[in-house]
Every structure is written in C-alpha cells, then in structure tokens.
Design a protein around this motif. Structure first.
Motif, mmCIF file in Angstrom:
data_model
loop_
_atom_site.group_PDB
_atom_site.id
_atom_site.type_symbol
_atom_site.label_atom_id
_atom_site.label_comp_id
_atom_site.label_asym_id
_atom_site.label_seq_id
_atom_site.Cartn_x
_atom_site.Cartn_y
_atom_site.Cartn_z
ATOM 1 N N UNK A 5 15.079 -30.491 -16.734
ATOM 2 C CA UNK A 5 15.207 -29.041 -16.886
ATOM 3 C C UNK A 5 15.194 -28.383 -15.523
ATOM 4 N N UNK A 6 16.065 -27.402 -15.359
ATOM 5 C CA UNK A 6 16.103 -26.597 -14.143
ATOM 6 C C UNK A 6 15.547 -25.224 -14.498
ATOM 7 N N UNK A 7 14.342 -24.942 -14.019
ATOM 8 C CA UNK A 7 13.724 -23.644 -14.252
ATOM 9 C C UNK A 7 14.137 -22.702 -13.118
ATOM 10 N N UNK A 8 14.762 -21.568 -13.496
ATOM 11 C CA UNK A 8 15.314 -20.676 -12.488
ATOM 12 C C UNK A 8 16.664 -21.196 -12.029
ATOM 13 N N UNK A 9 17.502 -21.576 -13.007
ATOM 14 C CA UNK A 9 18.699 -22.368 -12.731
ATOM 15 C C UNK A 9 19.893 -21.589 -12.231
ATOM 16 N N UNK A 10 19.936 -20.280 -12.422
ATOM 17 C CA UNK A 10 21.189 -19.542 -12.283
ATOM 18 C C UNK A 10 21.639 -19.278 -10.851
ATOM 19 N N UNK A 29 18.816 -29.253 -19.151
ATOM 20 C CA UNK A 29 18.450 -27.944 -19.693
ATOM 21 C C UNK A 29 18.382 -26.935 -18.562
ATOM 22 N N UNK A 30 18.965 -25.771 -18.768
ATOM 23 C CA UNK A 30 18.845 -24.689 -17.795
ATOM 24 C C UNK A 30 17.980 -23.590 -18.409
ATOM 25 N N UNK A 31 17.005 -23.157 -17.649
ATOM 26 C CA UNK A 31 16.018 -22.194 -18.130
ATOM 27 C C UNK A 31 16.030 -20.973 -17.217
ATOM 28 N N UNK A 40 27.013 -17.456 -19.019
ATOM 29 C CA UNK A 40 28.128 -17.188 -18.111
ATOM 30 C C UNK A 40 28.260 -18.285 -17.061
ATOM 31 N N UNK A 41 27.110 -18.804 -16.624
ATOM 32 C CA UNK A 41 27.103 -19.776 -15.533
ATOM 33 C C UNK A 41 27.331 -21.206 -16.002
ATOM 34 N N UNK A 42 26.720 -21.569 -17.128
ATOM 35 C CA UNK A 42 26.726 -22.970 -17.560
ATOM 36 C C UNK A 42 27.385 -23.205 -18.927
ATOM 37 N N UNK A 43 27.829 -22.128 -19.562
ATOM 38 C CA UNK A 43 28.335 -22.244 -20.932
ATOM 39 C C UNK A 43 29.523 -23.171 -21.101
ATOM 40 N N UNK A 44 30.288 -23.379 -20.035
ATOM 41 C CA UNK A 44 31.475 -24.232 -20.136
ATOM 42 C C UNK A 44 31.149 -25.719 -20.044
ATOM 43 N N UNK A 47 27.268 -30.473 -21.430
ATOM 44 C CA UNK A 47 26.009 -31.199 -21.171
ATOM 45 C C UNK A 47 24.835 -30.245 -20.923
ATOM 46 N N UNK A 48 25.126 -28.964 -20.805
ATOM 47 C CA UNK A 48 24.076 -27.986 -20.498
ATOM 48 C C UNK A 48 23.453 -27.438 -21.777
ATOM 49 N N UNK A 49 22.137 -27.523 -21.863
ATOM 50 C CA UNK A 49 21.368 -26.897 -22.941
ATOM 51 C C UNK A 49 20.761 -25.617 -22.375
ATOM 52 N N UNK A 50 21.029 -24.500 -23.010
ATOM 53 C CA UNK A 50 20.638 -23.201 -22.475
ATOM 54 C C UNK A 50 19.399 -22.679 -23.199
ATOM 55 N N UNK A 51 18.379 -22.357 -22.415
ATOM 56 C CA UNK A 51 17.110 -21.883 -22.964
ATOM 57 C C UNK A 51 16.627 -20.694 -22.138
#
Length: 310
Positions: A5-10, A29-31, A40-44, A47-51
């Motif tokens: 998980x990447x906390x503060x991923x954007x 996972x991007x948090x 907007x950043x990872x939706x494409x 493999x990215x799980x958005x939380x």
C-alpha cells in the motif's frame, strides 16, 4: 489482494513507485484523502486498488491498512503545517500495527540532518536539525524507528534529495522547466551557482520496489543520491542548450524570501530552509548500492530533455 500500500500516493514520487510496482506485475493499494484524485491518477491501472482514508480516524487508518504486508509512507502535509508530521505518523503506525502490517518504509528528506558536517553525507551523519521542519521530520522518524526497535513493526527510511521530472510541480526546478518549455520568466531560489543534487522522479520507483523486497533493508536509514553534483546554473544552461534560447530568470535569495514572506505564508516558511541553497546536503548512497546493486540514474541532460517534453 494487494499486499503493498502507498499511503499518500497521489504525488509525483507515489506515481513513480506505483508504476514500478505495476511493471513487476504486482497489485497494489493507493491510499489518500481524495478518492476522486486517486481515480484520476491511478484509475486506468487495473492493478491499482483505490482506497480513501481519514488519517484522523483510527478506524479509517486501520481499514486502509487491512490485509497489507508492506506500507510505503508518502503522506504529505502543507508546508505551513509541519507539526502534523509526527502526529500523522503516530496515528498511521497505530492503525498499521493493529491491522497486522509487517513492514513500513518512510520516504524521507535530508531535513533531520540540519547543517551538513561532511560532504558527502552518509547515513551515520548526526541528526541535529536546527529548523522547526527538521525537528518535526526527525520526530516522525524517531516514532517509526522506535516502533521497529520495540519489535512492533519492521521499519526503514529512504532519504531523497530534491527531485524533478515531467509534470513535477513541487520541484525547485519547476519554474525554470516551465519557462524553458513554454516561455516566460522562471522564478528561482538562489544562489544558483552552489553545488546541488537532484533525483529524476521516475528513477525513484524501481529503487523503492527493490528496497521493500529486501529484508536486510529494514531497521536502517538509506540514501538515494541524485545523478551527481551539479548546480541550478548548470541546469539552466542545459535547458538553454536544448531549447536554443536564453532563459529569463528572476532569482530571489533569503532576504527577498523574508520580505515576500510578509505577505505569502509559503514563502515565509522557505526562509528557515534556505541554508540548503548555500550549505547543501550532498548524499552518499554507496550503502544502498551495496545492498540492492547498481542503481540506474537518468543523466541531467536526459532528465531535462524528458522534463521539457512534459
């Protein structure tokens, strides 16, 4: 299920790390606070799980860390609110430990060192911050490494220098790159002729992806240095060479920052960190290279070319 998980991923560094993890075929996972920004950043990326999370809510922090093995901590705060760094780390650690996270890597800065006593600076350099921001970053690190010492979680820190790259706005070089690419005048913080180093943001991700998979990395602080020592003046000259035109610059020093800071809170906050322009911390990353092997670093000429292309 995502195990990293990447906390503060954007931010720019988060995007680089996510890209490197995805390139390995791993889910992640991007948090962040804003689900919309994350999408907007990872939706494409499938493999990215958005939380989304609320770092002030223990239940939200624990939920965001649930099922995660490795947490990469990139949580930022506004430049005028550095007192939040230790507080957010404390809350994140509590939630991560409660959720069963095994290890955490903090992407850190040179701020905790304070004035450099050697050049270059190795990882055993004293942490003696003389600025408020440095003290807050040191307190953040102390909380993390204390948790490791107590056996509550495995922890490490990777320090980065200033960075730059395509679309990277939070960079000392952003104004110059933008003006070189689009025209106009570059606002820069001087002096421009002092030694400095920069890391090209896309180079960071592969290093982090390798580091979190190296058990011996934890329990220690590591350096990732830039692509050699340069100056802002030399990089401006490189921009001029590549664009074929003179770059107009407007350079401010510490005195002017203090004057502008009377009306601009962010500029006011830059005053105490201005020592990094005159007494820069140049890092030695030979220990990291011994740990994970040779590190691919984009040359300044190539990095500037790619940054100018956007």
């Amino acid at each position: 299920m995502s195990k990293i998980a990447l906390f503060g991923a954007a931010g720019a560094i988060g995007r680089s790390i996510a890209s490197a993890i995805s390139a390995q075929g791993q889910h992640y996972r991007v948090v962040g606070r804003s689900e919309e920004t994350l999408r907007q950043t990872f939706g494409a990326d499938p493999r990215a799980e958005i939380v989304s999370w609320d770092p002030d809510s223990p239940a939200s922090v624990e939920a965001a860390a649930h099922g995660i093995d490795t947490l990469i901590y990139l949580v930022g705060v506004h430049y005028t609110r550095f007192e939040l760094h230790p507080e957010l780390m404390r809350k994140t650690l509590a939630g991560a430990i409660s959720a069963g996270v095994r290890q955490i890597l903090l992407i850190g800065t040179v701020y905790p060192y304070g004035l450099p006593q050697t050049t270059p600076v190795r990882e055993d350099h004293p942490r003696a911050p003389h600025t408020f921001k440095g003290r807050m970053r040191k307190a953040q690190e102390d909380l993390l490494m204390q948790a490791h010492t107590e056996g509550r979680i495995r922890a490490a820190v990777l320090r980065l220098p200033d960075f730059y790259g395509p679309g990277v706005e939070a960079s000392l070089l952003h104004g110059a790159i933008k003006a070189a690419a689009q025209g106009g005048t570059a606002d820069m913080i001087g002096p421009l002729d002092r030694p400095h180093e920069f890391v090209f943001v896309p180079d960071v991700g592969p290093v982090v992806a390798k580091l979190v998979g190296t058990p011996a990395a934890f329990g220690k602080i590591w350096h990732l240095a830039g692509a050699g020592v340069t100056t802002q003046k030399a990089l401006v000259a490189e921009m001029e060479r590549q664009t074929g035109r003179k770059l107009k610059t407007r350079v401010v020093g510490k005195t002017m920052l203090r004057l502008i800071g009377m009306f601009n809170p962010v500029m006011r906050e830059l005053v105490e960190m201005h020592y990094l322009q005159t007494q820069p911390v140049i890092m030695d990353d030979s220990a990291l290279q011994q740990l994970i092997g040779p590190i691919e670093k984009t040359s300044y000429a190539d990095g500037i070319r790619k940054a100018l292309m956007g």
